[in-house]
Structures are given as C-alpha cells and as structure tokens.
Enzyme design. Structure first.
Site, PDB file in Angstrom:
ATOM      1  N   HIS A  61       1.334  15.972  -0.522  1.00 17.62           N
ATOM      2  CA  HIS A  61       0.975  14.649  -1.049  1.00 17.62           C
ATOM      3  C   HIS A  61       1.941  14.315  -2.175  1.00 17.62           C
ATOM      4  O   HIS A  61       1.769  14.727  -3.314  1.00 17.62           O
ATOM      5  CB  HIS A  61      -0.469  14.663  -1.551  1.00 17.62           C
ATOM      6  CG  HIS A  61      -0.993  13.320  -1.954  1.00 17.62           C
ATOM      7  ND1 HIS A  61      -2.336  13.017  -1.984  1.00 17.62           N
ATOM      8  CD2 HIS A  61      -0.369  12.189  -2.360  1.00 17.62           C
ATOM      9  CE1 HIS A  61      -2.504  11.772  -2.385  1.00 17.62           C
ATOM     10  NE2 HIS A  61      -1.316  11.251  -2.631  1.00 17.62           N
ATOM     11  N   GLU A 131      -1.470   7.085   2.931  1.00 22.59           N
ATOM     12  CA  GLU A 131      -2.564   6.983   1.963  1.00 22.59           C
ATOM     13  C   GLU A 131      -2.993   5.522   1.885  1.00 22.59           C
ATOM     14  O   GLU A 131      -2.375   4.716   1.214  1.00 22.59           O
ATOM     15  CB  GLU A 131      -2.133   7.501   0.592  1.00 22.59           C
ATOM     16  CG  GLU A 131      -3.302   7.598  -0.377  1.00 22.59           C
ATOM     17  CD  GLU A 131      -2.909   8.127  -1.750  1.00 22.59           C
ATOM     18  OE1 GLU A 131      -3.820   8.387  -2.550  1.00 22.59           O
ATOM     19  OE2 GLU A 131      -1.701   8.263  -2.031  1.00 22.59           O
ATOM     20  N   ALA A 142      -4.883   3.160  -8.794  1.00 21.44           N
ATOM     21  CA  ALA A 142      -3.584   2.503  -8.949  1.00 21.44           C
ATOM     22  C   ALA A 142      -3.073   1.911  -7.638  1.00 21.44           C
ATOM     23  O   ALA A 142      -1.946   1.424  -7.576  1.00 21.44           O
ATOM     24  CB  ALA A 142      -2.564   3.495  -9.508  1.00 21.44           C
ATOM     25  N   ARG A 229     -29.561   5.256  -7.370  1.00 30.52           N
ATOM     26  CA  ARG A 229     -29.841   4.047  -6.601  1.00 30.52           C
ATOM     27  C   ARG A 229     -31.350   3.917  -6.439  1.00 30.52           C
ATOM     28  O   ARG A 229     -31.978   4.802  -5.842  1.00 30.52           O
ATOM     29  CB  ARG A 229     -29.152   4.109  -5.227  1.00 30.52           C
ATOM     30  CG  ARG A 229     -27.640   4.336  -5.300  1.00 30.52           C
ATOM     31  CD  ARG A 229     -26.990   4.338  -3.944  1.00 30.52           C
ATOM     32  NE  ARG A 229     -25.564   4.659  -4.026  1.00 30.52           N
ATOM     33  CZ  ARG A 229     -24.727   4.667  -2.996  1.00 30.52           C
ATOM     34  NH1 ARG A 229     -25.187   4.352  -1.780  1.00 30.52           N
ATOM     35  NH2 ARG A 229     -23.453   4.982  -3.164  1.00 30.52           N
ATOM     36  N   ASP A 254      -2.057  19.468 -12.537  1.00 42.34           N
ATOM     37  CA  ASP A 254      -1.219  19.291 -13.722  1.00 42.34           C
ATOM     38  C   ASP A 254      -1.985  19.553 -15.011  1.00 42.34           C
ATOM     39  O   ASP A 254      -1.429  19.450 -16.104  1.00 42.34           O
ATOM     40  CB  ASP A 254      -0.598  17.887 -13.754  1.00 42.34           C
ATOM     41  CG  ASP A 254      -1.643  16.766 -13.766  1.00 42.34           C
ATOM     42  OD1 ASP A 254      -2.849  17.061 -13.787  1.00 42.34           O
ATOM     43  OD2 ASP A 254      -1.226  15.579 -13.764  1.00 42.34           O
ATOM     44  N   HIS A 257      -5.012  15.383 -14.680  1.00 43.41           N
ATOM     45  CA  HIS A 257      -5.889  14.722 -13.707  1.00 43.41           C
ATOM     46  C   HIS A 257      -7.181  15.511 -13.517  1.00 43.41           C
ATOM     47  O   HIS A 257      -8.265  14.929 -13.400  1.00 43.41           O
ATOM     48  CB  HIS A 257      -5.171  14.576 -12.363  1.00 43.41           C
ATOM     49  CG  HIS A 257      -4.178  13.468 -12.302  1.00 43.41           C
ATOM     50  ND1 HIS A 257      -2.921  13.560 -12.860  1.00 43.41           N
ATOM     51  CD2 HIS A 257      -4.263  12.217 -11.767  1.00 43.41           C
ATOM     52  CE1 HIS A 257      -2.266  12.426 -12.655  1.00 43.41           C
ATOM     53  NE2 HIS A 257      -3.063  11.592 -12.003  1.00 43.41           N
ATOM     54  N   ASP A 280       1.154  14.743  -6.089  1.00 42.33           N
ATOM     55  CA  ASP A 280       0.893  13.299  -6.070  1.00 42.33           C
ATOM     56  C   ASP A 280       1.945  12.590  -6.918  1.00 42.33           C
ATOM     57  O   ASP A 280       1.684  11.554  -7.535  1.00 42.33           O
ATOM     58  CB  ASP A 280      -0.515  12.985  -6.588  1.00 42.33           C
ATOM     59  CG  ASP A 280      -0.977  11.571  -6.222  1.00 42.33           C
ATOM     60  OD1 ASP A 280      -0.336  10.937  -5.369  1.00 42.33           O
ATOM     61  OD2 ASP A 280      -1.961  11.099  -6.809  1.00 42.33           O
TER      62      ASP A 280
END
Length: 398
Positions: A61, A131, A142, A229, A254, A257, A280
C-alpha cells in the site's frame, strides 16, 4: 550467469536469526543459505560486515515518494517512486491509486503496464492496488469526496477487464449498496478484497468476510469503532477486524498513525502472520518537510508535512504518511518492543502471502527471488538487491 556470495552476516529467517551465515545467489534466485561459509569458485563476494541479511521489504500500500505520486499520470512517477523506496529497503510494491474518476483508473492501469516493462532500477511492481472510489463519505479522510460513490457493477467490471492480471487488490467500504456482491466478484477474479474508509458495524464486516473480503486496509485509519445507536452499543469495523480470525490487517507502522500502545495491542491480538506493515506513503516520503500535494500534482489535495507525517491543512486528519519501510521495522522494534524477526516477517513473508506471491518472495529460501537486504542494528539500509541485482548501496558501505 551472475553468482554472488554474501558472507559474515546474521541471516533473518521467518522464525530465527542464523549468526554469521552465508547466502549464495545464482542469477536472479537464491541458491543456498548456510550456517557456515561454504567454499565457492567464481562468486562475487559481498562482506555483510556483521550486519543483518534480510528478505526484501514488500509494501502493498504505497502512493508515492521522492516528489512523485502514482496519480501524476506519468511513467516517470512510477519509475522514480520504485527507485527512491528501494533505497529504504523496499524490493517489491503494489502501486496504489486514490479515489478518482473512472477514466483515471483506466489510465493508471495502462501506465502500470508500460512502466512495469521499464522498471529495472527500483522495487519490483507486484500488482495494482485500487483504493476507492467506493467509500463511506463520512470516512473519506484525505480522499477527495467529490469522487466518492457506491459500487457500480458495469464500472468496476470494465476496470477489472482492462486490468486483468494487473489489479491484485481493491479497497472498498463493505456496507455500501452492492459492496458484498463486488466482494464476491473480486474473489472470483483472484483479487484481494479489502475493507477501507468504512462506517461498517461488526455484522456488516462479518457478512463481507463471508463473501470474499479478507483484509483491513490501514487499520484504525478511516474506520468505524464502537458506536451507540438508539441506546445500544455496536462494535465497528476496527473491532471486527481484530476479532475475526480470518482477516488480515494492515497497519501504518510509523508510530503516529497508530501509536505504540495500539501497535502492541494489534500485535497481541493478530500476531505477525496476520499483520502487514505498510507505508501508505505519499509523494513527500523521502523529501524535506513542508507543503506538499496528495494525489495528482495538478489536481490533488494540498497537505502539510510536519512532525514526520502528512496532515490536512486544517489539521482535521492525517493525509497519508511519509514513512519508508525501514522506518516501519525500526518503529515496531524500538517503540512497540516487537522482536526483529517478527517485525521483518510482517513486512516480507506476511505481505507476500496476502498478495499471493509467497512462492517467489517473502523469505530467504532457496529457489525464491533474490530480493535481499543488508542493514545494521538500527535498520539503516546498506545494500538493496532486487532479483539478484544491486539497486542501492549506502555511501558508507563501499
């Protein structure tokens, strides 16, 4: 036929480290791994100098790096991204698109075909990852919301037909109308169906898994969690991904994230054989911090890179990462306290399994592709070898 022998290194296998072992390469394949230095003739000798000898890192990815993005629409972008990431230990990658118009997806397929024929200096391409654009608008992150839509049968079948044997995975929000049927179709075409950018609850994810979905794209990022809910609590896609044993999960390792406590949690629940480390990475990977663009350099979203991560200008969300594969392994070992052997497994053997290339890649095994790294105790890459060819040598390792 080129013959290479790497000596004086600690060889990382999926389950142990062979101290002071040696590795023989003939042509583009691994010939032999030994716990002792085998006497040979006519072999180029590479002294690992007491460093680690590792299988190449596989990034399934990735969007860009070195100032380029796969959505730029140029062969140069594909080739330069492959080259820059090879310097950080990536020997194989799945170029990844962003949410976009259907015409751009078709163009990406054609560019992959042509660039793949010219890719001799960087990480090898092992298939295209789409994606989007079939995502939950509320979890767009994003991704450009103007392109987000529900699965369209005619549309995705056209894309898959054009990308036959090239498209290897597709990330989709499984709760959308038509998404379950799409999962069945993807599986029938041997394409990995992944859940992503989703507001699904546990039951919807379970239904998706029973109908072809098998992977969670960047776990914790743009995914639903426990919600209430009508006074009742429902487990979300994060909990489902952790709970359902049949699911593999990606994590952007990393340390930003997914912070260290959550890295440890995912590792504890899923284990190294179900976790795939991914970058990513967007175009700013390997570049100085500052302003950048996510996606096409002309029409993409403006982002800011600071503190080792890309963010939306208003700070509302992360906007892709600037990680490289060496950083992923370093983070898992140094911040999440995971053994080196298992951290390497999550960036080599496990992604090879997920992408269906484990017969040729993912471990240092006789007969497999000679995708080999030499790196030091801090995961600083010294040599990157792709299919038996050295594509990068660190200046301090001459």
């Amino acid at each position: 036929m080129k013959k290479v022998k790497i000596i004086n290194g600690h060889i990382i296998t999926p389950y142990r480290i062979i101290k002071n072992g040696s590795l023989l390469i003939k042509g583009d394949k691994i010939e032999l791994i030994s716990e002792v230095d085998i006497e040979t003739l006519d072999y180029q000798i590479i002294d690992a100098k007491g460093n680690y000898i590792s299988p190449g890192f596989i990034d399934i990815h990735i969007h860009g790096g070195g100032g380029h993005d796969f959505m730029d629409g140029t062969e140069e972008a594909y080739l330069k991204i492959a080259e820059i990431h090879a310097t950080y230990g990536t020997t194989a990658m799945a170029p990844t698109t962003l949410t976009c118009a259907n015409e751009e997806l078709l163009e990406a397929i054609d560019l992959y075909k042509s660039a793949n024929l010219k890719n001799t200096k960087g990480a090898q391409f092992i298939g295209l990852h789409l994606e989007g654009p079939y995502f939950a608008l509320n979890q767009s992150g994003a991704q450009d919301p103007k392109y987000i839509r529900n699965p369209d049968v005619e549309e995705y079948k056209e894309v898959i037909a054009q990308g036959e044997n090239i498209i290897k995975r597709w990330s989709v929000a499984p709760e959308l109308p038509g998404a379950v049927e799409m999962g069945k179709y993807l599986k029938s075409k041997n394409i990995v169906a992944a859940i992503a950018h989703t507001d699904a609850i546990y039951e919807e994810v379970l239904d998706a898994v029973e109908n072809g979905y098998s992977l969670a794209t960047h776990l914790y990022s743009a995914m639903s969690t426990v919600s209430r809910r009508d006074t009742y609590r429902f487990a979300g896609s994060i909990e489902a991904s952790l709970l359902i044993d049949a699911m593999d999960v990606e994590i952007i390792g990393d340390g930003i994230h997914v912070p260290p406590p959550l890295l440890k949690l995912v590792y504890k629940i899923k284990g190294p054989d179900r976790i795939v480390l991914i970058t990513d990475a967007m175009r700013a990977a390997g570049m100085p911090e500052g302003d950048s663009i996510l996606g096409n350099k002309e029409t993409g979203l403006k982002v800011i890179v600071e503190g080792g991560v890309a963010k939306m200008p208003d700070g509302s969300s992360f906007a892709g990462s600037v990680a490289t594969t060496d950083r992923l392994v370093r983070t898992m070992v140094q911040m999440a306290d995971i053994p080196l052997v298992e951290a390497v497994r999550m960036i080599s053997k496990t992604p090879a399994k997920v992408m269906g290339v484990e017969k040729n890649k993912g471990t240092l095994t006789a007969g497999k592709d000679a995708d080999v790294l030499i790196f030091d105790e801090n995961i600083n890459i010294k040599i990157t070898m792709v299919n038996g060819n050295i594509v990068y040598t660190s200046p301090d390792f001459a």
